[in-house]
Design an enzyme around this catalytic site. Sequence first.
Site, mmCIF file in Angstrom:
data_model
loop_
_atom_site.group_PDB
_atom_site.id
_atom_site.type_symbol
_atom_site.label_atom_id
_atom_site.label_comp_id
_atom_site.label_asym_id
_atom_site.label_seq_id
_atom_site.Cartn_x
_atom_site.Cartn_y
_atom_site.Cartn_z
ATOM 1 N N TYR A 92 5.499 -5.700 -8.763
ATOM 2 C CA TYR A 92 6.063 -4.709 -9.835
ATOM 3 C C TYR A 92 6.289 -3.311 -8.970
ATOM 4 O O TYR A 92 7.366 -2.796 -9.225
ATOM 5 C CB TYR A 92 5.099 -4.452 -10.865
ATOM 6 C CG TYR A 92 5.354 -3.323 -11.750
ATOM 7 C CD1 TYR A 92 6.238 -3.437 -12.798
ATOM 8 C CD2 TYR A 92 4.852 -2.095 -11.391
ATOM 9 C CE1 TYR A 92 6.650 -2.585 -13.686
ATOM 10 C CE2 TYR A 92 5.307 -0.758 -12.242
ATOM 11 C CZ TYR A 92 6.162 -1.168 -13.541
ATOM 12 O OH TYR A 92 6.319 -0.203 -14.417
ATOM 13 N N SER B 1 9.396 4.040 -12.186
ATOM 14 C CA SER B 1 8.080 4.115 -12.263
ATOM 15 C C SER B 1 7.346 5.095 -11.544
ATOM 16 O O SER B 1 7.972 5.073 -10.281
ATOM 17 C CB SER B 1 7.427 2.794 -12.389
ATOM 18 O OG SER B 1 6.045 2.883 -12.427
#
Length: 239
Positions: free
Chosen positions: A157, A144
């Site tokens: 995350y 990401s």
Amino acid sequence: MTPLSNKTALITGATKGMGAAIAEKLAQNGYNLLLCARDTHALNRVKHQLEQTYPAIYVTTYPVDFSQKQQVHDLAEQATAQKDAIDILVNNVGIYRPVSVLDETAEDYEAQMQVNYYTTYHLCQAIGRVMRKNRSGHIFNISSIASRSPVATAGTYTVTKYAIRGLTQVLRDELRPYGVRVTEIVPGSTLTSSWEGTTIPADRFVLPEDIAQAILTCLRVSEGANVDELVVTPRYGNI
């Protein structure tokens, strides 16, 4: 008609979003597929659709709850026992909890570490060993943009995506002498189910199909090349 690749790809989180788009793109280009996700009915639906559209390939499904460590280990064991070697591993599955490190629960932390990092680690280790032995293969780890620009409101995350980045770099160096390619795909804001209900126009996002095309592009480089990392962000900036 696209010529058969005679290769097999394993994709996690394969029934929606980026995973479904990657499965479609690889099927379109003649790859046999091993599809993994939690929802058995969704897996069967995707399998049926792909085999109907691309009858020359085969699709095998593995129902897996990636939050359960034993099921991930079972998947690794089953996948490496396949008659046909896995040529492509796409570690796509992930969960997102929009909570800071200081405010998250133990369950928030453990779930994200298990699904986002430990799953990728164990599959990379098991399938990477086979690829090393065969001196062939390509591992894709989808991280990401949070692995480059930390998101404090999604603390763990972010940490898991930094871990994926590090794992990918280590694996690349470890497998390089054996001719195995390792690539990190780094999406920016991508229009997946995480954005369900948003009123932001679709053209402000990366689309799942863009990530699928990025993977296909990496697979098509010359024999002597490896795409170490590929960053795909929205044209007008991340949201």
